[in-house]
Design an enzyme around this catalytic site. Structure first.
Site, mmCIF file in Angstrom:
data_model
loop_
_atom_site.group_PDB
_atom_site.id
_atom_site.type_symbol
_atom_site.label_atom_id
_atom_site.label_comp_id
_atom_site.label_asym_id
_atom_site.label_seq_id
_atom_site.Cartn_x
_atom_site.Cartn_y
_atom_site.Cartn_z
ATOM 1 N N LYS A 1 31.399 32.216 22.185
ATOM 2 C CA LYS A 1 31.014 33.021 21.087
ATOM 3 C C LYS A 1 29.625 33.885 21.583
ATOM 4 O O LYS A 1 29.337 35.012 21.043
ATOM 5 C CB LYS A 1 30.611 32.237 19.942
ATOM 6 N N GLN B 220 52.653 31.640 50.845
ATOM 7 C CA GLN B 220 52.727 30.973 52.288
ATOM 8 C C GLN B 220 53.199 29.424 52.133
ATOM 9 O O GLN B 220 53.160 28.826 51.123
ATOM 10 C CB GLN B 220 51.044 30.835 52.644
ATOM 11 N N CYS C 102 52.677 48.822 55.511
ATOM 12 C CA CYS C 102 52.670 47.317 55.112
ATOM 13 C C CYS C 102 53.203 46.389 56.255
ATOM 14 O O CYS C 102 54.505 46.762 56.730
ATOM 15 C CB CYS C 102 53.334 47.188 53.884
ATOM 16 N N HIS D 94 52.279 43.359 49.089
ATOM 17 C CA HIS D 94 53.914 42.842 49.143
ATOM 18 C C HIS D 94 54.119 41.485 48.612
ATOM 19 O O HIS D 94 53.164 40.590 48.983
ATOM 20 C CB HIS D 94 53.981 42.929 50.586
#
Length: 346
Positions: A31, A171, A53, A167
């Site tokens: 709040k 992993q 890229c 992109h």
């Protein structure tokens, strides 16, 4: 005179049985006015191909290796991995305060799609199923190596989660040792299994289904929910209904259903603040150390940092770093917000 406890109004602690630790919940703090740091929401990527890229098909990476003209999923060894696969000789010492041991492993990058503009929620269920299939293959192939005892599959989405390239990719870190957090989880899962003869997450999931307060999504094989002990504001977990201990136990139908709930959950995330929602997410499953691991139960964690809007995030600082984890809005409140978000893409 003391008032009656109300979890929506009063500070309290909740126990996380996976990690054997507590989280402080302070719902009354939600709040308070906010005057802290705000992040600028990133614009959505528009181009299906980016010539700059290093993950796009046909482009050269920093080390000069050229990507093939791939379509769909593409996996390669990380050019700058945190682990090395070569073994080293090492003279172990018994020093109690300065312990060191060499670590060995393999780091891989998995591009989810050749399309530079997509994220998981924007991909089709079929395309995500292909990602899940590759996760399964990588877990199996890496786990077969005699020096790999743990395979960690994860994704960092968004620049504020440290993702250096938009992109769509994740992993895989496969290593000799069982990482610390996984080892803690395994011990707690085993303690519970040895005591009850059932997996901890089987019993937990049945309780959650009965309560039906924190469940967001459900299909024939998986449930997505906000854990009772969630730390991050919109933290969620996907749990398999059957006590499958790894991706290897998935049938093709399981893979499709997992892909479906992955898509639906991440679409809900994007719809919370009408932005491409950042997160760190990862799969927890049995180690690959040739043990049977009946105690393990497949699950996937999502840890998103956003708190109040697309530009306000939660920080783990001060008390959280020195004492224990803390959150403001309750898991039930965040589950209610997620449940109300439609599954249609932005």
């Amino acid at each position: 005179m003391s008032s009656s406890f109300n979890s929506k109004d009063h500070p309290h602690r909740r126990y996380n049985p996976l990690l054997d630790e507590w989280v402080l919940v302070s719902p009354q703090r939600a709040k308070r006015p906010w005057q802290g740091q705000q992040e600028e929401p990133l614009p959505n990527v528009q181009n299906q191909y980016d010539p700059k890229c290093y993950l796009c098909p046909g482009n050269s990476r920093v080390n000069g290796v050229q990507n093939p003209q791939y379509e769909g999923v593409y996996v390669f060894d990380n050019d700058f991995g945190a682990l090395l696969s070569e073994g080293v000789t090492f003279d172990k010492t018994e020093d109690e305060l300065f312990k060191t041991e060499p670590e060995r492993g393999i780091n891989r990058v998995i591009c989810f799609s050749h399309d530079h503009s997509l994220t998981l929620p924007e991909m089709s269920v079929e395309a995500i199923t292909n990602v899940v299939s590759v996760w399964k293959e990588e877990y199996q192939n890496l786990g077969r190596l005699d020096y790999i005892n743990h395979v960690q599959i994860f994704e960092n989405k968004g620049a504020i989660m440290g993702c250096s390239n938009p992109h769509p990719h994740g992993q895989i870190w496969a290593q000799l040792s069982i990482p610390s957090q996984v080892a803690r989880t395994q011990q707690n899962l085993k303690n519970y299994y040895d005591k009850h003869g059932t997996t901890l997450l089987s019993d937990y999931l049945q309780r959650e289904i009965g309560i039906n307060e924190r469940i967001i999504l459900e299909n024939e094989a998986f449930v997505a929910l906000v854990p009772f002990w969630a730390t991050w504001p919109f933290e969620t977990m996907i749990i398999s209904k059957m006590p499958l201990n790894s991706l290897l136990a998935f049938s093709h139908e399981d893979q499709v259903l997992f892909a479906q709930i992955l898509k639906d959950l991440t679409v809900k995330y994007d719809n919370i603040f009408s932005t491409s929602f950042p997160y760190s997410a990862g799969i927890h499953q049995a180690p690959t150390d040739l043990e049977s691991h009946e105690e393990w139960h497949f699950h996937m964690h999502f840890y998103p940092p956003l708190l109040r809007s697309a530009s306000v995030k939660k920080f783990m600082v001060g008390y959280e770093m020195l004492a224990e984890a803390q959150r403001d809005i309750t898991p039930e409140q965040s589950a209610d917000i997620l449940k109300k978000k439609f599954n249609n893409s932005l």
